[in-house]
Design a protein around this motif. Structure first.
Motif, PDB file in Angstrom:
ATOM      1  N   LEU A   1       0.811  -1.213   0.000  1.00 23.94           N
ATOM      2  CA  LEU A   1       0.000   0.000   0.000  1.00 23.94           C
ATOM      3  C   LEU A   1       0.851   1.272   0.000  1.00 23.94           C
ATOM      4  CD1 LEU A   1      -2.856  -0.985   2.477  1.00 23.94           C
ATOM      5  CD2 LEU A   1      -2.866  -1.052  -0.027  1.00 23.94           C
ATOM      6  N   HIS A   2       2.154   1.130   0.163  1.00 26.49           N
ATOM      7  CA  HIS A   2       3.032   2.298   0.128  1.00 26.49           C
ATOM      8  C   HIS A   2       3.255   2.738  -1.323  1.00 26.49           C
ATOM      9  CE1 HIS A   2       3.813   2.259   4.395  1.00 26.49           C
ATOM     10  NE2 HIS A   2       4.023   0.958   4.339  1.00 26.49           N
ATOM     11  N   PRO A   3       3.654   3.983  -1.518  1.00 26.60           N
ATOM     12  CA  PRO A   3       3.832   4.482  -2.894  1.00 26.60           C
ATOM     13  C   PRO A   3       4.769   3.624  -3.733  1.00 26.60           C
ATOM     14  CG  PRO A   3       3.878   6.305  -1.330  1.00 26.60           C
ATOM     15  CD  PRO A   3       3.861   5.048  -0.517  1.00 26.60           C
ATOM     16  N   ARG A   4       5.825   3.094  -3.115  1.00 25.34           N
ATOM     17  CA  ARG A   4       6.781   2.242  -3.837  1.00 25.34           C
ATOM     18  C   ARG A   4       6.898   0.921  -3.083  1.00 25.34           C
ATOM     19  NH1 ARG A   4      12.303   4.210  -4.436  1.00 25.34           N
ATOM     20  NH2 ARG A   4      12.100   4.587  -2.200  1.00 25.34           N
ATOM     21  N   PRO A   5       6.010  -0.027  -3.363  1.00 22.71           N
ATOM     22  CA  PRO A   5       6.064  -1.309  -2.643  1.00 22.71           C
ATOM     23  C   PRO A   5       7.470  -1.890  -2.659  1.00 22.71           C
ATOM     24  CG  PRO A   5       4.118  -1.215  -4.026  1.00 22.71           C
ATOM     25  CD  PRO A   5       4.934   0.005  -4.372  1.00 22.71           C
ATOM     26  N   LEU A   6       7.860  -2.478  -1.557  1.00 26.50           N
ATOM     27  CA  LEU A   6       9.174  -3.055  -1.306  1.00 26.50           C
ATOM     28  C   LEU A   6      10.255  -1.989  -1.185  1.00 26.50           C
ATOM     29  CD1 LEU A   6      11.028  -5.565  -0.979  1.00 26.50           C
ATOM     30  CD2 LEU A   6      11.378  -5.469  -3.443  1.00 26.50           C
ATOM     31  N   HIS A   7      10.384  -1.103  -2.165  1.00 26.45           N
ATOM     32  CA  HIS A   7      11.481  -0.145  -2.184  1.00 26.45           C
ATOM     33  C   HIS A   7      11.398   0.843  -1.018  1.00 26.45           C
ATOM     34  CE1 HIS A   7      12.828  -1.677  -6.040  1.00 26.45           C
ATOM     35  NE2 HIS A   7      11.590  -1.583  -6.474  1.00 26.45           N
ATOM     36  N   ASP A   8      10.187   1.276  -0.660  1.00 27.97           N
ATOM     37  CA  ASP A   8      10.065   2.185   0.481  1.00 27.97           C
ATOM     38  C   ASP A   8      10.508   1.488   1.764  1.00 27.97           C
ATOM     39  OD1 ASP A   8       9.181   4.313  -1.016  1.00 27.97           O
ATOM     40  OD2 ASP A   8       7.057   3.969  -0.609  1.00 27.97           O
ATOM     41  N   ALA A   9      10.094   0.245   1.946  1.00 32.38           N
ATOM     42  CA  ALA A   9      10.473  -0.495   3.156  1.00 32.38           C
ATOM     43  C   ALA A   9      11.988  -0.673   3.218  1.00 32.38           C
ATOM     44  CB  ALA A   9       9.772  -1.850   3.190  1.00 32.38           C
ATOM     45  N   LEU A  10      12.602  -1.037   2.110  1.00 31.97           N
ATOM     46  CA  LEU A  10      14.047  -1.237   2.101  1.00 31.97           C
ATOM     47  C   LEU A  10      14.790   0.073   2.310  1.00 31.97           C
ATOM     48  CD1 LEU A  10      14.419  -3.849  -0.788  1.00 31.97           C
ATOM     49  CD2 LEU A  10      14.288  -4.264   1.676  1.00 31.97           C
ATOM     50  N   ALA A  11      14.242   1.175   1.818  1.00 33.93           N
ATOM     51  CA  ALA A  11      14.875   2.477   2.023  1.00 33.93           C
ATOM     52  C   ALA A  11      14.898   2.844   3.497  1.00 33.93           C
ATOM     53  CB  ALA A  11      14.142   3.549   1.224  1.00 33.93           C
ATOM     54  N   HIS A  12      13.940   2.329   4.267  1.00 36.62           N
ATOM     55  CA  HIS A  12      13.888   2.578   5.713  1.00 36.62           C
ATOM     56  C   HIS A  12      14.597   1.488   6.514  1.00 36.62           C
ATOM     57  CE1 HIS A  12      11.318   6.167   5.887  1.00 36.62           C
ATOM     58  NE2 HIS A  12      10.641   5.653   4.873  1.00 36.62           N
ATOM     59  N   GLY A  13      15.219   0.541   5.841  1.00 34.83           N
ATOM     60  CA  GLY A  13      15.988  -0.473   6.543  1.00 34.83           C
ATOM     61  C   GLY A  13      15.197  -1.678   7.011  1.00 34.83           C
ATOM     62  N   PHE A  14      13.981  -1.863   6.524  1.00 33.93           N
ATOM     63  CA  PHE A  14      13.155  -2.977   6.985  1.00 33.93           C
ATOM     64  C   PHE A  14      13.706  -4.313   6.469  1.00 33.93           C
ATOM     65  CE2 PHE A  14      10.653   0.260   8.532  1.00 33.93           C
ATOM     66  CZ  PHE A  14       9.448  -0.156   9.075  1.00 33.93           C
ATOM     67  N   THR A  15      13.598  -5.333   7.285  1.00 31.02           N
ATOM     68  CA  THR A  15      14.093  -6.660   6.915  1.00 31.02           C
ATOM     69  C   THR A  15      12.964  -7.682   6.798  1.00 31.02           C
ATOM     70  OG1 THR A  15      14.543  -7.093   9.253  1.00 31.02           O
ATOM     71  CG2 THR A  15      16.380  -6.300   7.903  1.00 31.02           C
ATOM     72  N   SER A  16      11.729  -7.210   6.836  1.00 36.38           N
ATOM     73  CA  SER A  16      10.578  -8.089   6.633  1.00 36.38           C
ATOM     74  C   SER A  16       9.469  -7.264   5.998  1.00 36.38           C
ATOM     75  CB  SER A  16      10.106  -8.678   7.970  1.00 36.38           C
ATOM     76  OG  SER A  16       8.999  -9.549   7.788  1.00 36.38           O
ATOM     77  N   VAL A  17       8.874  -7.791   4.924  1.00 40.31           N
ATOM     78  CA  VAL A  17       7.794  -7.091   4.224  1.00 40.31           C
ATOM     79  C   VAL A  17       6.653  -8.071   3.983  1.00 40.31           C
ATOM     80  CG1 VAL A  17       9.345  -5.435   3.125  1.00 40.31           C
ATOM     81  CG2 VAL A  17       8.765  -7.556   1.944  1.00 40.31           C
ATOM     82  N   GLU A  18       5.453  -7.527   3.924  1.00 36.69           N
ATOM     83  CA  GLU A  18       4.259  -8.375   3.803  1.00 36.69           C
ATOM     84  C   GLU A  18       3.454  -7.992   2.573  1.00 36.69           C
ATOM     85  OE1 GLU A  18       0.222  -9.395   6.445  1.00 36.69           O
ATOM     86  OE2 GLU A  18       2.011  -8.511   7.385  1.00 36.69           O
ATOM     87  N   ALA A  19       3.032  -9.004   1.816  1.00 39.43           N
ATOM     88  CA  ALA A  19       2.213  -8.790   0.624  1.00 39.43           C
ATOM     89  C   ALA A  19       1.023  -9.745   0.652  1.00 39.43           C
ATOM     90  CB  ALA A  19       3.033  -9.016  -0.639  1.00 39.43           C
ATOM     91  N   ASP A  20      -0.171  -9.215   0.461  1.00 39.03           N
ATOM     92  CA  ASP A  20      -1.377 -10.031   0.338  1.00 39.03           C
ATOM     93  C   ASP A  20      -1.560 -10.418  -1.125  1.00 39.03           C
ATOM     94  OD1 ASP A  20      -1.720  -9.440   2.994  1.00 39.03           O
ATOM     95  OD2 ASP A  20      -3.439  -8.116   2.717  1.00 39.03           O
ATOM     96  N   ILE A  21      -1.963 -11.666  -1.373  1.00 40.65           N
ATOM     97  CA  ILE A  21      -2.127 -12.092  -2.766  1.00 40.65           C
ATOM     98  C   ILE A  21      -3.469 -12.779  -2.991  1.00 40.65           C
ATOM     99  CG2 ILE A  21       0.348 -12.317  -3.190  1.00 40.65           C
ATOM    100  CD1 ILE A  21      -0.055 -15.397  -2.980  1.00 40.65           C
ATOM    101  N   PHE A  22      -3.970 -12.646  -4.196  1.00 41.35           N
ATOM    102  CA  PHE A  22      -5.150 -13.353  -4.687  1.00 41.35           C
ATOM    103  C   PHE A  22      -4.745 -14.106  -5.953  1.00 41.35           C
ATOM    104  CE2 PHE A  22      -6.927  -9.912  -2.247  1.00 41.35           C
ATOM    105  CZ  PHE A  22      -8.135 -10.377  -1.738  1.00 41.35           C
ATOM    106  N   LEU A  23      -5.292 -15.297  -6.117  1.00 41.93           N
ATOM    107  CA  LEU A  23      -5.108 -16.047  -7.357  1.00 41.93           C
ATOM    108  C   LEU A  23      -6.235 -15.661  -8.308  1.00 41.93           C
ATOM    109  CD1 LEU A  23      -3.676 -18.264  -9.009  1.00 41.93           C
ATOM    110  CD2 LEU A  23      -5.180 -19.934  -7.885  1.00 41.93           C
ATOM    111  N   VAL A  24      -5.878 -15.028  -9.426  1.00 46.06           N
ATOM    112  CA  VAL A  24      -6.867 -14.548 -10.393  1.00 46.06           C
ATOM    113  C   VAL A  24      -6.438 -14.980 -11.791  1.00 46.06           C
ATOM    114  CG1 VAL A  24      -8.053 -12.545 -11.375  1.00 46.06           C
ATOM    115  CG2 VAL A  24      -7.390 -12.546  -8.953  1.00 46.06           C
ATOM    116  N   ASP A  25      -7.204 -15.865 -12.408  1.00 46.97           N
ATOM    117  CA  ASP A  25      -6.916 -16.331 -13.762  1.00 46.97           C
ATOM    118  C   ASP A  25      -5.474 -16.825 -13.901  1.00 46.97           C
ATOM    119  OD1 ASP A  25      -9.515 -15.665 -14.547  1.00 46.97           O
ATOM    120  OD2 ASP A  25      -8.935 -13.619 -15.097  1.00 46.97           O
TER     121      ASP A  25
END
Length: 288
Positions: free
Chosen positions: A52-76
């Motif tokens: 939900l952040h403006p730059r998924p993954l990259h914003d978290a890594l820019a702040h030094g985070f070592t764990s990130v969470e992504a919700d997924i749906f299987l669609v087609d």
């Protein structure tokens, strides 16, 4: 001689990563960085709803985070990243938002997500629906990236730069347990504490804070609740498992700071937040 030296270096690196995957983060990563140096990664920082952040993954890594969470749906037949079905977008796939950028970063940083940081970064993948089918597709998609992923193969864990951990729809558990080779691990619950589920399958124990604790940071932490928190952490750590709570207070203020302080004091491994800058400031000690 050069070949022997390289083999020794690779062996030493593998041993260091293996220890990092198994060892809980007992100590706080709050050491201030000397002037002129880039701040190091934050071992306890977990980006909840990272996409939900403006730059998924990259914003978290820019702040030094070592764990990130992504919700997924299987669609087609594709794994789309979103919190609700209304937010689904065919362009926002797990591969484009997470797997491909992580692969590029690991290659650029000589085998690590953060250059010189030889611990796996956690990718927590929350399957929202169709657990078994979504996991089957996820396993298929993870396989081409196996060079950067922690892997379980025939009873042995080989740590990598990124450790996928599967959460959400519990129907994914049975097919995962049946695999002899997999590139992901399982996010356990408090019911898994002290069971026969090994850390090689369940390296993480996650729970809703409000289901076990009534304290929200106002006043003193009740002694009984503090003892229960430390019991949970000690039990998990005794089996080589890490601990995370979601639904902790996440509005900036003294209440949130009080809860975060108790989590770290108890040895909780991942502090859950949507406020990347706020948790970074807190963990680096730059707080009121």
């Amino acid at each position: 001689m050069a070949r022997t030296t390289r083999r020794r270096a690779v062996s030493t690196l593998a041993a260091a990563i293996a220890g990092a995957l198994a060892a809980p983060a007992y100590a706080q990563a709050t050491t201030r960085t000397p002037a002129g140096r880039t701040p190091g990664p934050l071992r306890q920082a977990h980006a909840h709803n990272d996409y939900l952040h403006p730059r998924p993954l990259h914003d978290a890594l820019a702040h030094g985070f070592t764990s990130v969470e992504a919700d997924i749906f299987l669609v087609d037949g594709e794994l789309l990243v979103a919190h609700e079905p209304a937010g689904l977008d065919p362009a926002r796939t797990l591969r484009t938002l997470y797997l491909d950028p992580l692969l590029a970063r690991v290659r650029a940083n000589h085998g690590c997500v953060y250059r010189g940081y030889h611990r796996p970064v956690q990718l927590l993948i929350d399957i929202k629906t169709d657990g078994a089918a979504a996991y089957a597709e996820l396993h298929r998609q993870l396989t081409p990236y196996r060079s950067l992923l922690s892997t379980f193969a025939h009873g042995t864990v080989r740590p990598g730069a990124v450790t996928p951990v599967i959460s959400g729809d519990r129907a994914a558990r049975a097919p995962m347990e049946a695999q002899r080779v997999r590139h992901a691990f399982y996010d356990g619950r408090l019911d898994d504490l002290g069971t026969t589920a090994p850390a090689s399958f369940v390296p993480l124990i996650s729970s809703n804070w409000t289901q076990s604790f009534g304290w929200q940071g106002v006043g003193a932490f009740p002694a009984r609740e503090r003892a229960e928190l430390r019991r949970i952490v000690a039990t998990a750590h005794g089996r080589g498992q890490r601990v995370r709570f979601w639904a902790t207070p996440d509005v900036a203020g003294p209440e949130r700071d009080a809860v975060w302080t108790e989590l770290l004091a108890a040895g909780v491994d991942h502090v859950n937040t949507d406020d990347l800058a706020g948790l970074e400031r807190f963990l680096r000690g730059d707080r009121p």
